[in-house]
Design a protein around this motif. Sequence first.
Motif, short mmCIF file in Angstrom:
data_model
loop_
_atom_site.label_atom_id
_atom_site.label_comp_id
_atom_site.label_asym_id
_atom_site.label_seq_id
_atom_site.Cartn_x
_atom_site.Cartn_y
_atom_site.Cartn_z
N GLY A 18 -74.75 0.38 6.60
CA GLY A 18 -75.86 1.33 6.43
C GLY A 18 -76.29 1.45 4.97
O GLY A 18 -75.71 0.84 4.05
N ASP A 19 -77.30 2.27 4.79
CA ASP A 19 -77.92 2.44 3.47
C ASP A 19 -76.95 3.03 2.44
O ASP A 19 -76.85 2.56 1.30
N LEU A 20 -76.22 4.05 2.82
CA LEU A 20 -75.31 4.71 1.87
C LEU A 20 -74.21 3.74 1.41
O LEU A 20 -73.89 3.65 0.23
N ALA A 21 -73.65 3.02 2.39
CA ALA A 21 -72.58 2.08 2.06
C ALA A 21 -73.11 1.00 1.11
O ALA A 21 -72.46 0.66 0.11
N ARG A 22 -74.30 0.52 1.43
CA ARG A 22 -74.86 -0.58 0.63
C ARG A 22 -75.18 -0.12 -0.80
O ARG A 22 -74.81 -0.77 -1.77
N ARG A 23 -75.83 1.03 -0.92
CA ARG A 23 -76.32 1.44 -2.25
C ARG A 23 -75.27 2.15 -3.09
O ARG A 23 -75.30 2.12 -4.30
N LYS A 24 -74.36 2.86 -2.40
CA LYS A 24 -73.45 3.73 -3.16
C LYS A 24 -71.98 3.38 -3.00
O LYS A 24 -71.23 3.32 -3.97
N ALA A 48 -69.10 -1.56 11.85
CA ALA A 48 -70.49 -1.32 12.29
C ALA A 48 -70.68 -2.10 13.59
O ALA A 48 -69.77 -2.82 14.03
N ARG A 49 -71.85 -1.94 14.22
CA ARG A 49 -71.95 -2.58 15.53
C ARG A 49 -72.65 -3.93 15.50
O ARG A 49 -72.71 -4.60 16.52
N SER A 50 -73.19 -4.36 14.36
CA SER A 50 -73.84 -5.67 14.30
C SER A 50 -72.85 -6.78 14.58
O SER A 50 -71.72 -6.75 14.07
N ASP A 92 -68.44 -0.37 18.43
CA ASP A 92 -69.34 0.72 18.85
C ASP A 92 -68.49 1.98 18.71
O ASP A 92 -67.50 2.14 19.42
N PHE A 93 -68.88 2.86 17.80
CA PHE A 93 -68.03 4.00 17.46
C PHE A 93 -67.73 4.89 18.66
O PHE A 93 -66.76 5.64 18.66
N SER A 94 -68.60 4.82 19.68
CA SER A 94 -68.38 5.70 20.83
C SER A 94 -67.50 5.04 21.90
O SER A 94 -67.22 5.66 22.93
N ALA A 118 -69.54 7.25 7.14
CA ALA A 118 -70.91 7.12 6.60
C ALA A 118 -71.84 6.88 7.78
O ALA A 118 -72.49 5.84 7.90
N THR A 119 -71.86 7.84 8.67
CA THR A 119 -72.61 7.72 9.93
C THR A 119 -73.40 9.00 10.14
O THR A 119 -73.17 9.99 9.44
N PRO A 120 -74.28 9.03 11.14
CA PRO A 120 -74.91 10.32 11.44
C PRO A 120 -73.81 11.34 11.79
O PRO A 120 -72.82 10.97 12.45
N GLU A 146 -69.94 12.99 5.30
CA GLU A 146 -71.15 13.14 4.48
C GLU A 146 -71.93 14.37 4.90
O GLU A 146 -71.76 14.89 5.99
N LYS A 147 -72.83 14.79 4.04
CA LYS A 147 -73.78 15.82 4.43
C LYS A 147 -74.86 15.16 5.31
O LYS A 147 -75.04 13.95 5.20
N PRO A 148 -75.60 15.83 6.13
CA PRO A 148 -75.54 17.27 6.31
C PRO A 148 -74.50 17.66 7.37
O PRO A 148 -74.36 16.97 8.37
P1 NDP Z 1 -77.76 4.50 8.10
O1 NDP Z 1 -78.48 4.81 9.36
O2 NDP Z 1 -78.39 3.59 7.12
O3 NDP Z 1 -76.33 3.91 8.45
C1 NDP Z 1 -75.55 4.42 9.48
C2 NDP Z 1 -74.68 3.31 9.97
O4 NDP Z 1 -73.91 3.79 11.07
C3 NDP Z 1 -75.48 2.12 10.46
O5 NDP Z 1 -74.82 0.97 9.99
C4 NDP Z 1 -75.38 2.26 11.96
O6 NDP Z 1 -75.40 1.02 12.63
C5 NDP Z 1 -74.01 2.85 12.12
N1 NDP Z 1 -73.86 3.49 13.41
C6 NDP Z 1 -74.46 4.60 13.88
N2 NDP Z 1 -74.04 4.86 15.12
C7 NDP Z 1 -73.17 3.89 15.45
C8 NDP Z 1 -72.38 3.60 16.59
N3 NDP Z 1 -72.40 4.36 17.70
N4 NDP Z 1 -71.59 2.51 16.58
C9 NDP Z 1 -71.56 1.71 15.49
N5 NDP Z 1 -72.27 1.92 14.38
C10 NDP Z 1 -73.06 3.00 14.37
O7 NDP Z 1 -77.41 5.90 7.44
P2 NDP Z 1 -77.05 6.18 5.93
O8 NDP Z 1 -76.15 5.14 5.42
O9 NDP Z 1 -78.30 6.45 5.20
O10 NDP Z 1 -76.31 7.58 6.03
C11 NDP Z 1 -74.97 7.70 6.51
C12 NDP Z 1 -74.54 9.15 6.35
O11 NDP Z 1 -74.61 9.50 4.99
C13 NDP Z 1 -75.45 10.15 7.08
O12 NDP Z 1 -74.67 11.23 7.51
C14 NDP Z 1 -76.40 10.60 5.98
O13 NDP Z 1 -76.90 11.90 6.26
C15 NDP Z 1 -75.45 10.62 4.81
N6 NDP Z 1 -76.12 10.50 3.52
C16 NDP Z 1 -76.82 9.39 3.19
C17 NDP Z 1 -77.41 9.26 1.96
C18 NDP Z 1 -78.16 8.02 1.58
O14 NDP Z 1 -78.58 7.93 0.40
N7 NDP Z 1 -78.36 7.06 2.46
C19 NDP Z 1 -77.32 10.34 0.95
C20 NDP Z 1 -76.53 11.46 1.39
C21 NDP Z 1 -75.97 11.52 2.62
P3 NDP Z 1 -76.81 0.37 13.09
O15 NDP Z 1 -77.39 -0.15 11.84
O16 NDP Z 1 -76.35 -0.67 14.05
O17 NDP Z 1 -77.60 1.48 13.73
#
Ligand code: NDP
Length: 491
Positions: A18-24, A48-50, A92-94, A118-120, A146-148
Amino acid sequence: MVEHSNTRCDILLFGALGDLARRKLFPALYHLERAGLLAAGSRILALARSQTTTREVRERLFSQLRQHVKDRDFDPEIAEAFLGRVEYCVLDFSDPQGYHALREWRDEPNNELIVYMATPPSMYGVIARNLKATDCCNERTRVVVEKPIGHDLESSRVINDELGEVYRENQLFRIDHYLGKETVQNLIALRFANNLFASQWDQNHISHVEITVAESVGIEGRWGYFDQAGQIRDMIQNHLLQLLCLIAMDPPADLSADSIRDEKVKVLKALKQISPDMMDQYVVRGQYTAGTSDGKPVPGYLQEEGANRGSATETFVALKAEIDNWRWSGVPFYIRTGKRLPEKLSQIIIHFKPAPHYIFDPDQQHLANNKLIIRLQPDEGMALKILTKEQGLDKGMRLRQGPLELTFSETFEADRIPDAYERLLWEVMKGNQYLFVRRDEVEYAWRWVDRIIGNWKDRGEPPKRYAAGTWGPVASIAMITRDGRSWYEDA
Ligand code: NDP
């Protein structure tokens, strides 16, 4: 004293693509590697699920590191060594079945286990339960979220309850990345290591405090996410209230996590609730319209890509917070944060009261209060505005206000200022919670913010408009002018 960790850590990084992992997160871990702070044998399992492979993920991470790490800090050999610690696992996290692979990966049970979600936030409870059900964690596991944490008090309780079913509070590391910023930690040093300030830090000496967190960017493709939250949930409930707490808290007995967090909670409890009849005087809610940014025309919030044209979500909030306690009685904290403001700027200004008796040129009396400016970005540093005499035979005793300036990057040139996530990950590895938010802090902050959001709902008024590239609605200027003051930029 330079800190070292010999603790070998296994990090399960959920949401690793995800975005947070990649950038930070990966850049921060790379920097820890470069600083020699990742113990030999520490490993990272990217989840991750890819459908992809460890090799492909390492290649992708290598080029992302190159992009997000400054050239002068990027060393391909260190990057290769670091990526050698990273493995990828499709999950798949679920799906509880998939978690058995995580247990197998843990070949060295004595390594500390760190789970980074680093997920929703809706996934936190699911992941925690699945880790527990498959015996992938124990009472020593550290869990970073992470927040929120929710969108109001009620929903934050649900998330915290779900986490609390599996982990004790001393295992939970709730991130507010502002707490990882070097200047924010410096607030603690400034206040409690310098008696000069400690003795001046109250309503006898301080007239008011300003906290500004301004962004020049707009929504950056996150319209849907942002529109659900708005600026008060996205920024005030967490970052700005955390800053307010660090400025306002009483001296903790020591630097332990609970001593510091106990003091912050006392501040949150003492925040005066903003009642419906106070709203006009205490809170301004804004939304940007079309304007300019960096000299270029930019669309309004409602014209951004993916926008719902009827949205009443705020992109700007200014408010006056009051703390009902002995130390801060009568000292307003003016807080403002917004998107599409003229510049990216985070700063705190402590306005000291003037000396009791003024003896200089009456025309210059308006200068006669010291200000301490604490800059979080850009150019982290501090400046103390003091008054001196203008030089020159013809100047008499004319006063001049000038800064005693401390710009960290210039003064401590050799020291790279670490990114917040480096500090925070490092503290997690050491098991130190003082830069993380405790459950009661989250809840008291929501309680205060929920009241304001509830008042907005009851009034049903749309946010006030401000043109992109300006400092928010004029009402935010009126709010502080009514008290005979001005925002620092306007002074
Ligand atoms: P992204 O949506 O970019 O990344 C979330 C990752 O979780 C994706 O790789 C997604 O996979 C994976 N994911 C979600 N659900 C599942 C699942 N069921 N099984 C497997 N993988 C799953 O989010 P962010 O990186 O932007 O944010 C992550 C957290 O950090 C959030 O809580 C956000 O609020 C928090 N945050 C982010 C910031 C930021 O700058 N990005 C700043 C502050 C907080 P897939 O790509 O396959 O959907």
